[in-house]
Design a protein around this motif. Structure first.
Motif, short mmCIF file in Angstrom:
data_model
loop_
_atom_site.label_atom_id
_atom_site.label_comp_id
_atom_site.label_asym_id
_atom_site.label_seq_id
_atom_site.Cartn_x
_atom_site.Cartn_y
_atom_site.Cartn_z
N ALA A 39 46.04 44.85 -15.24
CA ALA A 39 46.22 44.66 -16.69
C ALA A 39 45.32 43.54 -17.20
CB ALA A 39 47.69 44.34 -17.00
N LEU A 40 45.25 42.43 -16.48
CA LEU A 40 44.39 41.33 -16.89
C LEU A 40 42.92 41.73 -16.85
CD1 LEU A 40 46.18 38.38 -15.07
CD2 LEU A 40 46.24 38.91 -17.51
N ASP A 41 42.54 42.47 -15.83
CA ASP A 41 41.16 42.93 -15.73
C ASP A 41 40.83 43.89 -16.88
OD1 ASP A 41 38.61 43.16 -14.08
OD2 ASP A 41 39.19 45.26 -14.30
N PHE A 42 41.75 44.79 -17.21
CA PHE A 42 41.51 45.73 -18.31
C PHE A 42 41.33 44.99 -19.62
CE2 PHE A 42 42.77 48.58 -21.74
CZ PHE A 42 41.94 49.66 -21.49
N ALA A 43 42.18 44.02 -19.89
CA ALA A 43 42.08 43.26 -21.13
C ALA A 43 40.79 42.44 -21.18
CB ALA A 43 43.29 42.34 -21.29
N ALA A 44 40.37 41.90 -20.04
CA ALA A 44 39.13 41.13 -20.01
C ALA A 44 37.90 42.03 -20.16
CB ALA A 44 39.03 40.35 -18.70
N THR A 45 37.99 43.23 -19.62
CA THR A 45 36.86 44.16 -19.67
C THR A 45 36.78 44.89 -21.01
OG1 THR A 45 37.10 44.49 -17.29
CG2 THR A 45 35.78 46.10 -18.46
N HIS A 46 37.94 45.16 -21.61
CA HIS A 46 37.99 45.93 -22.86
C HIS A 46 38.82 45.21 -23.92
CE1 HIS A 46 36.11 49.28 -20.85
NE2 HIS A 46 37.00 49.18 -19.89
N PRO A 47 38.35 44.06 -24.40
CA PRO A 47 39.12 43.32 -25.41
C PRO A 47 39.26 44.10 -26.72
CG PRO A 47 36.96 42.33 -25.12
CD PRO A 47 37.11 43.37 -24.05
N GLU A 48 38.39 45.05 -26.96
CA GLU A 48 38.50 45.87 -28.16
C GLU A 48 39.71 46.81 -28.10
OE1 GLU A 48 36.26 48.44 -25.27
OE2 GLU A 48 36.33 46.31 -25.73
N CYS A 49 40.20 47.08 -26.90
CA CYS A 49 41.37 47.95 -26.71
C CYS A 49 42.65 47.13 -26.54
CB CYS A 49 41.20 48.82 -25.47
SG CYS A 49 39.83 49.96 -25.54
N ALA A 50 42.55 46.09 -25.75
CA ALA A 50 43.73 45.30 -25.40
C ALA A 50 43.41 43.82 -25.59
CB ALA A 50 44.14 45.58 -23.96
N PRO A 51 43.65 43.30 -26.78
CA PRO A 51 43.33 41.89 -27.01
C PRO A 51 44.24 40.92 -26.27
CG PRO A 51 44.41 42.84 -28.93
CD PRO A 51 44.17 43.96 -27.96
N ARG A 52 45.36 41.44 -25.73
CA ARG A 52 46.29 40.58 -24.99
C ARG A 52 46.79 41.31 -23.75
NH1 ARG A 52 49.62 39.00 -30.27
NH2 ARG A 52 48.08 37.60 -31.16
N ALA A 53 47.11 40.52 -22.75
CA ALA A 53 47.67 41.09 -21.52
C ALA A 53 48.71 40.13 -20.98
CB ALA A 53 46.58 41.30 -20.47
N ALA A 54 49.63 40.66 -20.22
CA ALA A 54 50.66 39.84 -19.60
C ALA A 54 50.89 40.33 -18.18
CB ALA A 54 51.96 39.93 -20.40
N SER A 55 51.32 39.41 -17.36
CA SER A 55 51.62 39.73 -15.97
C SER A 55 52.99 39.17 -15.63
CB SER A 55 50.56 39.10 -15.07
OG SER A 55 50.96 39.24 -13.72
N THR A 56 53.75 39.94 -14.90
CA THR A 56 55.07 39.48 -14.50
C THR A 56 55.05 38.84 -13.11
OG1 THR A 56 55.65 41.63 -13.59
CG2 THR A 56 56.23 41.21 -15.90
N THR A 57 53.87 38.68 -12.56
CA THR A 57 53.73 38.10 -11.23
C THR A 57 53.14 36.71 -11.35
OG1 THR A 57 53.37 40.29 -10.35
CG2 THR A 57 52.72 38.47 -8.96
N ARG A 58 53.60 35.82 -10.55
CA ARG A 58 53.18 34.43 -10.65
C ARG A 58 51.70 34.24 -10.33
NH1 ARG A 58 55.95 28.98 -8.91
NH2 ARG A 58 54.06 27.80 -8.77
N SER A 59 51.18 34.89 -9.33
CA SER A 59 49.80 34.63 -8.90
C SER A 59 49.01 35.92 -8.73
CB SER A 59 49.79 33.85 -7.60
OG SER A 59 48.46 33.63 -7.19
N ASN A 60 48.41 36.38 -9.81
CA ASN A 60 47.58 37.58 -9.72
C ASN A 60 46.16 37.29 -9.31
OD1 ASN A 60 49.18 39.82 -10.26
ND2 ASN A 60 49.44 39.09 -12.34
N THR A 61 45.77 36.04 -9.31
CA THR A 61 44.39 35.74 -8.96
C THR A 61 44.09 36.05 -7.50
OG1 THR A 61 45.01 33.44 -8.59
CG2 THR A 61 44.12 34.00 -10.76
N GLU A 62 45.13 36.17 -6.67
CA GLU A 62 44.91 36.53 -5.28
C GLU A 62 44.43 37.97 -5.14
OE1 GLU A 62 48.62 35.71 -3.40
OE2 GLU A 62 48.55 33.61 -3.96
#
Length: 85
Positions: A39-62
């Motif tokens: 979800a975070l990658d999609f929002a970062a790649t396509h901000p025109e589609c998804a200007p915001r994203a949320a994650s329910t997991t504490r550490s997605n950077t792994e």
């Protein structure tokens, strides 16, 4: 080497699915566990589609996908933001 990489294929599939389901409407995307990284990658790649994203997991950077050529690393910015919060 050469050819599409797995994350590139995922990005293409996500955008096609999004466009088919929502057309030009914007949406907030949400994901859990690895889906949070997606979800975070999609929002970062396509901000025109998804200007915001949320994650329910504490550490997605792994589970972060590799940085895209020519773009600043969204994951590095997210980690810096998380450390400053």
């Amino acid at each position: 080497e050469g050819g599409a990489q797995p994350w590139d294929l995922i990005r293409e599939h996500q955008l096609a699915f999004y466009k088919r389901q929502l057309g030009d409407r914007k949406a907030v995307v949400l994901g859990a566990s690895l889906g949070g990284a997606v979800a975070l990658d999609f929002a970062a790649t396509h901000p025109e589609c998804a200007p915001r994203a949320a994650s329910t997991t504490r550490s997605n950077t792994e589970a972060a996908p590799p940085p895209r050529a020519g773009r600043p690393s969204f994951w590095r910015r997210a980690q810096a933001w998380r450390r400053s919060s």
